[in-house]
Design a protein around this motif. Structure first.
Motif, PDB file in Angstrom:
ATOM      1  N   ASN A   1       0.847  -1.179   0.000  1.00 28.43           N
ATOM      2  CA  ASN A   1       0.000   0.000   0.000  1.00 28.43           C
ATOM      3  C   ASN A   1       0.888   1.237   0.000  1.00 28.43           C
ATOM      4  OD1 ASN A   1      -2.372   1.826   0.479  1.00 28.43           O
ATOM      5  ND2 ASN A   1      -3.408  -0.121   0.789  1.00 28.43           N
TER       6      ASN A   1
ATOM      7  N   LEU B   1      -1.415   7.367   6.978  1.00 28.39           N
ATOM      8  CA  LEU B   1      -2.070   6.095   6.668  1.00 28.39           C
ATOM      9  C   LEU B   1      -1.557   4.981   7.583  1.00 28.39           C
ATOM     10  CD1 LEU B   1      -3.973   4.464   4.854  1.00 28.39           C
ATOM     11  CD2 LEU B   1      -2.023   4.070   3.328  1.00 28.39           C
TER      12      LEU B   1
ATOM     13  N   TYR C   1      -3.779   2.559   9.905  1.00 29.71           N
ATOM     14  CA  TYR C   1      -3.729   1.094   9.971  1.00 29.71           C
ATOM     15  C   TYR C   1      -3.517   0.630  11.415  1.00 29.71           C
ATOM     16  CZ  TYR C   1      -3.483   0.477   4.886  1.00 29.71           C
ATOM     17  OH  TYR C   1      -3.764   0.450   3.543  1.00 29.71           O
TER      18      TYR C   1
ATOM     19  N   PHE D   1      -6.756   1.108  13.351  1.00 28.79           N
ATOM     20  CA  PHE D   1      -7.761   0.154  12.863  1.00 28.79           C
ATOM     21  C   PHE D   1      -7.481  -1.250  13.412  1.00 28.79           C
ATOM     22  CE2 PHE D   1      -8.420  -3.032   9.423  1.00 28.79           C
ATOM     23  CZ  PHE D   1      -9.800  -3.107   9.474  1.00 28.79           C
TER      24      PHE D   1
ATOM     25  N   ARG E   1      -8.023  -1.522  17.171  1.00 27.27           N
ATOM     26  CA  ARG E   1      -9.446  -1.549  17.501  1.00 27.27           C
ATOM     27  C   ARG E   1     -10.030  -2.949  17.280  1.00 27.27           C
ATOM     28  NH1 ARG E   1     -13.645  -0.057  14.165  1.00 27.27           N
ATOM     29  NH2 ARG E   1     -12.250   1.092  12.780  1.00 27.27           N
TER      30      ARG E   1
ATOM     31  N   ILE F   1      -5.395 -10.124   9.223  1.00 30.65           N
ATOM     32  CA  ILE F   1      -6.116  -9.045   8.539  1.00 30.65           C
ATOM     33  C   ILE F   1      -5.252  -8.437   7.427  1.00 30.65           C
ATOM     34  CG2 ILE F   1      -7.179  -6.765   8.846  1.00 30.65           C
ATOM     35  CD1 ILE F   1      -7.655  -7.672  11.828  1.00 30.65           C
TER      36      ILE F   1
ATOM     37  N   TYR G   1     -21.065  -7.239   1.554  1.00 31.66           N
ATOM     38  CA  TYR G   1     -19.661  -6.804   1.609  1.00 31.66           C
ATOM     39  C   TYR G   1     -19.591  -5.290   1.803  1.00 31.66           C
ATOM     40  CZ  TYR G   1     -17.800 -11.360   0.141  1.00 31.66           C
ATOM     41  OH  TYR G   1     -17.441 -12.688   0.081  1.00 31.66           O
TER      42      TYR G   1
ATOM     43  N   ARG H   1     -21.740  -3.246   3.135  1.00 31.44           N
ATOM     44  CA  ARG H   1     -22.148  -2.870   4.486  1.00 31.44           C
ATOM     45  C   ARG H   1     -21.080  -3.246   5.514  1.00 31.44           C
ATOM     46  NH1 ARG H   1     -27.536  -5.518   6.993  1.00 31.44           N
ATOM     47  NH2 ARG H   1     -26.194  -7.328   6.712  1.00 31.44           N
ATOM     48  N   PHE H   2     -20.529  -4.441   5.374  1.00 27.12           N
ATOM     49  CA  PHE H   2     -19.482  -4.914   6.280  1.00 27.12           C
ATOM     50  C   PHE H   2     -18.265  -3.983   6.250  1.00 27.12           C
ATOM     51  CE2 PHE H   2     -15.518  -7.508   6.258  1.00 27.12           C
ATOM     52  CZ  PHE H   2     -15.470  -7.812   7.607  1.00 27.12           C
TER      53      PHE H   2
ATOM     54  N   ARG I   1     -18.934  -0.550   7.731  1.00 29.15           N
ATOM     55  CA  ARG I   1     -18.983  -0.605   9.184  1.00 29.15           C
ATOM     56  C   ARG I   1     -17.571  -0.612   9.781  1.00 29.15           C
ATOM     57  NH1 ARG I   1     -19.620  -5.193  12.310  1.00 29.15           N
ATOM     58  NH2 ARG I   1     -20.366  -6.392  10.535  1.00 29.15           N
ATOM     59  N   LEU I   2     -16.663  -1.344   9.157  1.00 26.80           N
ATOM     60  CA  LEU I   2     -15.293  -1.429   9.687  1.00 26.80           C
ATOM     61  C   LEU I   2     -14.494  -0.160   9.426  1.00 26.80           C
ATOM     62  CD1 LEU I   2     -13.870  -5.002   9.103  1.00 26.80           C
ATOM     63  CD2 LEU I   2     -14.799  -3.989  11.164  1.00 26.80           C
TER      64      LEU I   2
ATOM     65  N   HIS J   1      -8.326   2.922   1.642  1.00 23.22           N
ATOM     66  CA  HIS J   1      -7.056   2.218   1.884  1.00 23.22           C
ATOM     67  C   HIS J   1      -7.241   1.058   2.872  1.00 23.22           C
ATOM     68  CE1 HIS J   1      -4.146   4.859  -0.202  1.00 23.22           C
ATOM     69  NE2 HIS J   1      -4.948   5.853   0.111  1.00 23.22           N
ATOM     70  N   ILE J   2      -8.166   1.233   3.808  1.00 19.32           N
ATOM     71  CA  ILE J   2      -8.425   0.160   4.783  1.00 19.32           C
ATOM     72  C   ILE J   2      -9.298  -0.919   4.155  1.00 19.32           C
ATOM     73  CG2 ILE J   2      -9.587  -0.373   6.961  1.00 19.32           C
ATOM     74  CD1 ILE J   2      -8.552   2.287   8.042  1.00 19.32           C
TER      75      ILE J   2
ATOM     76  N   ARG K   1      -9.514  -1.803   1.119  1.00 16.37           N
ATOM     77  CA  ARG K   1      -8.709  -2.612   0.200  1.00 16.37           C
ATOM     78  C   ARG K   1      -7.862  -3.647   0.945  1.00 16.37           C
ATOM     79  NH1 ARG K   1      -4.422  -2.633  -3.626  1.00 16.37           N
ATOM     80  NH2 ARG K   1      -2.472  -2.904  -2.543  1.00 16.37           N
ATOM     81  N   GLN K   2      -7.339  -3.283   2.130  1.00 16.12           N
ATOM     82  CA  GLN K   2      -6.537  -4.258   2.882  1.00 16.12           C
ATOM     83  C   GLN K   2      -7.392  -5.447   3.318  1.00 16.12           C
ATOM     84  OE1 GLN K   2      -3.525  -2.834   1.705  1.00 16.12           O
ATOM     85  NE2 GLN K   2      -3.052  -4.362   3.267  1.00 16.12           N
ATOM     86  N   ILE K   3      -8.626  -5.185   3.721  1.00 20.36           N
ATOM     87  CA  ILE K   3      -9.493  -6.271   4.178  1.00 20.36           C
ATOM     88  C   ILE K   3      -9.805  -7.228   3.024  1.00 20.36           C
ATOM     89  CG2 ILE K   3     -11.770  -6.827   5.139  1.00 20.36           C
ATOM     90  CD1 ILE K   3     -11.657  -3.945   6.400  1.00 20.36           C
ATOM     91  N   MET K   4     -10.098  -6.683   1.864  1.00 17.42           N
ATOM     92  CA  MET K   4     -10.499  -7.515   0.719  1.00 17.42           C
ATOM     93  C   MET K   4      -9.307  -8.052  -0.069  1.00 17.42           C
ATOM     94  SD  MET K   4     -13.754  -7.871   0.947  1.00 17.42           S
ATOM     95  CE  MET K   4     -14.643  -8.262  -0.569  1.00 17.42           C
TER      96      MET K   4
ATOM     97  N   ILE L   1     -18.224 -13.746   4.333  1.00 18.24           N
ATOM     98  CA  ILE L   1     -17.432 -12.642   4.897  1.00 18.24           C
ATOM     99  C   ILE L   1     -16.223 -13.180   5.653  1.00 18.24           C
ATOM    100  CG2 ILE L   1     -17.470 -10.774   6.602  1.00 18.24           C
ATOM    101  CD1 ILE L   1     -20.322 -10.153   5.716  1.00 18.24           C
TER     102      ILE L   1
ATOM    103  N   GLN M   1     -13.423 -13.984   3.397  1.00 20.24           N
ATOM    104  CA  GLN M   1     -12.672 -12.840   2.873  1.00 20.24           C
ATOM    105  C   GLN M   1     -11.642 -12.350   3.878  1.00 20.24           C
ATOM    106  OE1 GLN M   1     -13.774 -13.511  -0.425  1.00 20.24           O
ATOM    107  NE2 GLN M   1     -12.706 -11.556  -0.378  1.00 20.24           N
TER     108      GLN M   1
END
Lengths: 137, 137, 137
Positions: free
Chosen positions: A53, A59, A63, A66, A69, A95, B63, B65-66, B69-70, B90-91, B93-96, C91, C94
Motif C-alpha cells: 500500500n 495512513l 492502519y 484500525f 481496535r 487481517i 460486503y 455494508r461490512f 462498518r469497519l 485504503h483500509i 482494500r486491505q481487508i479484501m 465474509i 474474505q
C-alpha cells in the motif's frame, strides 16, 4: 526456468512497526537476473505481515489504530494460556495478510504509481525474517 | 517458460463498485496461449482490490455494508491531513486484498463451481488499472 | 518448467472447523518431483479459506471468536434472500483469505519455524475441495 531465494532480516525497536522494503525487494530481482516472472515476498513468522500500500505516515497511523481496535493488545486471548502474550498479533497479521505476489516485467517490479511493499511487524523486538523467492526467466 | 502481460482499465461511475472481471481474465489466458501455469491478477492502485467470491447481488451489498462498518467513509483518518479523502478506501482494500493467484490447467482458470474474480473499487470515478500476468507453458 | 495438480477433499462434521493440511501439501510437492518453484494452495469454494499460521488450539478459538464477532452467523444478510444461510461464511472467508502461495526450495515447503497451512471451513458438513498447483523444476 530460473529461481532465486533471499532472506531479509529485521529487528524492530517497537512491538509494532511498518517498514518499507520495496528497495530491498527490487535489489533481489536485480541479483536474480530474472527479467519476466513472479516474485513472492512473505513473512516467515506468524505475527508479521507483508502487504502493499502507500508509504504515507498518516495512513500507517490509520492502519495501527484500525488493527488495534479490531484486536487490542490488552484483550484476553485463549492463546495466552500457553504463556504467550501476542494473541493480538496473530489476528492483526491475518487481517493484513502473510504475503504478496508481484509480477516481474523487464527485470523490475511491475507496479502501479503508488504501490510500495511493507513489512508489518506486530510482535517485534527480536530478529525475524522475510522470504523472497523469484521464479522466471 | 512463457509469460504474458495485460492491463485491464476501469472507470466506475460510483465511488464504490464491484465488477466481475472473470471473462476478461479468461480471455487473457487464451491470448497468452499458456496451458499450464499460474495467473496473477492484482489491482495496480492502492484503494482497490481484486478478490474471488460469488457473483450474487445480495452478497455484494453485504460486503459493502461490512466494509463500511469497519472503515466508514466519513470517519476521521490521519491520512486526510495530506488533503486526501480516501482513508476508508485504503483500509477497505486491505481487508479484501490486493491480488489473487489462480492455477491455469488445460488453458483455463482452474476454478471451483462458484468462483468469480472481482475488481472491487473503493475510490473510483477515475481511470484505474488491474494487472494480469501469466506464466507457464 | 514442470507443473503438477492435486485436489484435497474435506467433509467437516461441524459448520466451522480449522484443519492443518501441511502434511498433505508437503506430500503433493514430493509427488510432483519439483525442487524449486512455487506452490499455490486455494479453497475451491467461496465459504472456506486457506491460510498460514500457528497450530495452537487456543489461537484457533481466538480466530473463531474474532470472526464470529465481525460476521455473526445469526445476523441478517442480504445474501439470505436467495434462500442461503451462509452470508457470515462469505465474509469470514474474505477476512482469512482464499489462498496461500509458498516457495518450494530443495523439494520442500520453504517455511519459517511455526508456519502451518490450514483449511478453514466456515460452512461445512458437505464435501468441499482445496486445489494444490505446483510449478517449477
Amino acid at each position: 526456468m530460473k529461481s532465486y531465494r533471499k532472506e531479509l532480516w529485521f529487528q524492530t525497536k517497537l512491538r509494532r512497526e511498518f517498514i518499507n522494503i520495496t528497495t530491498e525487494v527490487d535489489r533481489v530481482i536485480q541479483d536474480s537476473g530474472i527479467q519476466e516472472g513472479l516474485i513472492l515476498v512473505n513473512a516467515m513468522h506468524i505475527t508479521a505481515s507483508v502487504y502493499i500500500n502507500d508509504d504515507e505516515s498518516g495512513l500507517l497511523k490509520d492502519y495501527e489504530r484500525f488493527l488495534e481496535r479490531l484486536a487490542p493488545q490488552d484483550a484476553d486471548y485463549h492463546h495466552h494460556l500457553t504463556g504467550e502474550d501476542n494473541g493480538d498479533a496473530h489476528i492483526k497479521r491475518q487481517i493484513m495478510g502473510r504475503e504478496v505476489v508481484v509480477a516481474i516485467t523487464n527485470g523490475a517490479l511491475d507496479f502501479g504509481p503508488w504501490e510500495q511493499i511493507f513489512y508489518a511487524e506486530f510482535d517485534g523486538r527480536r530478529r525475524k525474517r522475510v522470504l523472497v523467492k523469484v521464479i522466471g526467466e
